[in-house]
Scaffold this motif. Structure first.
Motif, PDB file in Angstrom:
ATOM      1  N   TYR A   1       0.165   5.732   0.350  1.00 45.55           N
ATOM      2  CA  TYR A   1      -0.866   6.767   0.504  1.00 45.55           C
ATOM      3  C   TYR A   1      -0.300   8.168   0.273  1.00 45.55           C
TER       4      TYR A   1
ATOM      5  N   VAL B   1       0.100  -4.096   4.119  1.00 44.69           N
ATOM      6  CA  VAL B   1       0.004  -2.666   4.402  1.00 44.69           C
ATOM      7  C   VAL B   1       1.404  -2.185   4.795  1.00 44.69           C
TER       8      VAL B   1
ATOM      9  N   ASP C   1      -8.568   1.991  -4.345  1.00 42.44           N
ATOM     10  CA  ASP C   1      -9.756   1.301  -3.817  1.00 42.44           C
ATOM     11  C   ASP C   1     -11.029   2.111  -4.036  1.00 42.44           C
TER      12      ASP C   1
ATOM     13  N   GLU D   1      -7.937 -12.167   0.940  1.00 46.16           N
ATOM     14  CA  GLU D   1      -7.512 -11.715   2.272  1.00 46.16           C
ATOM     15  C   GLU D   1      -7.979 -12.663   3.363  1.00 46.16           C
TER      16      GLU D   1
ATOM     17  N   ILE E   1      -3.086 -11.846   1.087  1.00 49.95           N
ATOM     18  CA  ILE E   1      -2.739 -11.132   2.329  1.00 49.95           C
ATOM     19  C   ILE E   1      -3.322 -11.997   3.438  1.00 49.95           C
TER      20      ILE E   1
ATOM     21  N   LEU F   1      -0.925   0.008  -3.962  1.00 51.76           N
ATOM     22  CA  LEU F   1      -2.358   0.051  -3.696  1.00 51.76           C
ATOM     23  C   LEU F   1      -2.679   1.242  -2.803  1.00 51.76           C
TER      24      LEU F   1
ATOM     25  N   HIS G   1     -11.535  -8.370  -4.767  1.00 53.33           N
ATOM     26  CA  HIS G   1     -11.062  -8.558  -3.388  1.00 53.33           C
ATOM     27  C   HIS G   1     -12.064  -9.461  -2.680  1.00 53.33           C
TER      28      HIS G   1
ATOM     29  N   VAL H   1      -7.420  -9.967  -5.035  1.00 47.98           N
ATOM     30  CA  VAL H   1      -6.838 -10.035  -3.691  1.00 47.98           C
ATOM     31  C   VAL H   1      -7.613 -11.078  -2.895  1.00 47.98           C
TER      32      VAL H   1
ATOM     33  N   VAL I   1       0.464  -8.979  -0.914  1.00 50.41           N
ATOM     34  CA  VAL I   1       0.303  -7.565  -0.586  1.00 50.41           C
ATOM     35  C   VAL I   1       0.273  -7.430   0.933  1.00 50.41           C
TER      36      VAL I   1
ATOM     37  N   THR J   1       0.846  -1.196   0.000  1.00 56.97           N
ATOM     38  CA  THR J   1       0.000   0.000   0.000  1.00 56.97           C
ATOM     39  C   THR J   1       0.882   1.248   0.000  1.00 56.97           C
TER      40      THR J   1
ATOM     41  N   LYS K   1      -9.742  -1.178  -7.418  1.00 54.44           N
ATOM     42  CA  LYS K   1     -10.012  -2.426  -6.700  1.00 54.44           C
ATOM     43  C   LYS K   1     -11.358  -2.283  -6.006  1.00 54.44           C
TER      44      LYS K   1
ATOM     45  N   GLY L   1      -5.023   1.873  -0.829  1.00 58.85           N
ATOM     46  CA  GLY L   1      -6.114   1.115  -0.214  1.00 58.85           C
ATOM     47  C   GLY L   1      -6.950   2.000   0.688  1.00 58.85           C
ATOM     48  N   ASP L   2      -8.199   1.551   0.900  1.00 58.00           N
ATOM     49  CA  ASP L   2      -9.011   2.306   1.863  1.00 58.00           C
ATOM     50  C   ASP L   2      -8.536   2.044   3.293  1.00 58.00           C
ATOM     51  N   SER L   3      -7.527   1.149   3.444  1.00 55.29           N
ATOM     52  CA  SER L   3      -6.851   1.013   4.739  1.00 55.29           C
ATOM     53  C   SER L   3      -6.263   2.350   5.172  1.00 55.29           C
TER      54      SER L   3
HETATM   55  O1  KIV Z   1      -7.147  -1.311   1.736  1.00 57.05           O
HETATM   56  C1  KIV Z   1      -6.176  -2.079   1.666  1.00 57.05           C
HETATM   57  O2  KIV Z   1      -5.039  -1.750   2.029  1.00 57.05           O
HETATM   58  C2  KIV Z   1      -6.413  -3.416   1.163  1.00 57.05           C
HETATM   59  C3  KIV Z   1      -5.311  -4.409   1.296  1.00 57.05           C
HETATM   60  C4  KIV Z   1      -5.192  -4.821   2.697  1.00 57.05           C
HETATM   61  C5  KIV Z   1      -5.440  -5.540   0.364  1.00 57.05           C
HETATM   62  O3  KIV Z   1      -7.449  -3.696   0.659  1.00 57.05           O
END
Ligand code: KIV
Length: 267
Positions: A30, A221, A89, A188, A209, A47, A143, A186, A219, A28, A119, A49-51
């Motif tokens: 950001y 984070v 995401d 998970e 993951i 990625l 995912h 993905v 993958v 990931t 994604k 990601g929405d994480s």
């Molecule tokens: O949002 C994210 O970081 C994810 C990964 C954990 C695959 O979807």
């Protein structure tokens, strides 16, 4: 070490890499600084990601993350790198209402955010949306397994696919996403043997993951592998203790300022 002189990774490359047995590396990202460092490390896919809701914005889940949040961070990442494929995401409830909503959301991620692919979480229930997005030129990564946007329905961040019935459902979802045109999936937090079964059943690559070593790629984070986030999932591996190093560096700075040791002289 790979350099950023190599040509950009494109979504269709991944299927070829699977066929060649070349493992896919995704992390990931950001922000621009981290994205540049990960590109220098030779990471294939970044990625957004929405994480980011949890590791950057301080939420307890990914549920509150908005499309604007992801666009903002995707722009920073895509501006910074050349080679890695930037995947962004689609956040919770930003795409499920209709094909039109999904198309508009994907347009924001790709046109405003600069992402090269999107994604989304979900299986057969979103296959029609995936099909339409792919038809109009949007590369889609699926995912499955633990889909964090469904945390309230799942009753927590729990391992999925543990019963025979759940495993069959996940395999059916994976095949439906492949059929709809997804370029990768993905997986998970599912048992390794199930991930292996799905990986063998698909022509498109799986990126795991917490899904064991047999997926076509992995993958994690980035904040987890760098020791920058307090609550790390059991399957993550910590490769550096940058959280501790940051506290030590900031404490040394604070002490130097308080003791008059920094700055040492004018200018
Ligand atoms: O949002 C994210 O970081 C994810 C990964 C954990 C695959 O979807």
């Amino acid at each position: 070490m790979p350099t950023n002189q190599q040509r950009p990774v494109r979504a269709p490359d991944l299927r070829r890499w699977k066929a060649d047995g070349r493992k896919i590396v995704m992390l990931t990202a950001y922000d621009a600084t981290m994205a540049r460092l990960l590109e220098r490390a030779g990471v294939d896919l970044l990625l957004v990601g929405d994480s980011l809701g949890m590791v950057v914005l301080g939420y307890e889940t990914t549920v509150p993350v908005t499309l604007d949040d992801v666009v903002h961070h995707a722009r920073a990442v895509s501006r910074a790198v050349r080679r890695p494929l930037v995947v962004a995401d689609l956040p919770f409830l930003s795409f499920q209402a209709s094909v039109e909503q999904a198309v508009r959301a994907a347009a924001r991620l790709m046109q405003d955010g600069g992402a090269a692919a999107v994604k989304l979480e979900g299986g057969r229930s979103v296959a029609d949306l995936v099909k339409r997005l792919v038809e109009i030129g949007v590369p889609v990564m699926g995912h499955l397994g633990l889909t964090p946007q469904a945390v309230h329905q799942l009753g927590g961040f729990r391992r999925q696919g543990k019963t025979a019935e759940a495993a069959e459902a996940l395999l059916a979802d994976a095949l439906a996403l492949q059929e709809a045109g997804a370029f990768a999936l993905v997986l998970e937090s599912i048992p390794g043997p199930l991930a292996e079964r799905v990986t063998q059943a698909l022509e498109i690559p799986t990126i795991g993951i917490g899904a064991g070593p047999t997926c076509d790629g992995q993958v994690l984070v980035t904040q987890d592998i760098l020791g920058l986030y307090d609550s790390i999932p059991p399957f993550a591996k910590v490769y550096a203790e940058l959280g501790r190093a940051t506290v030590e560096a900031a404490s040394s700075y604070a002490e130097d300022v308080r003791q008059g040791r920094f700055p040492e002289s004018e200018g």
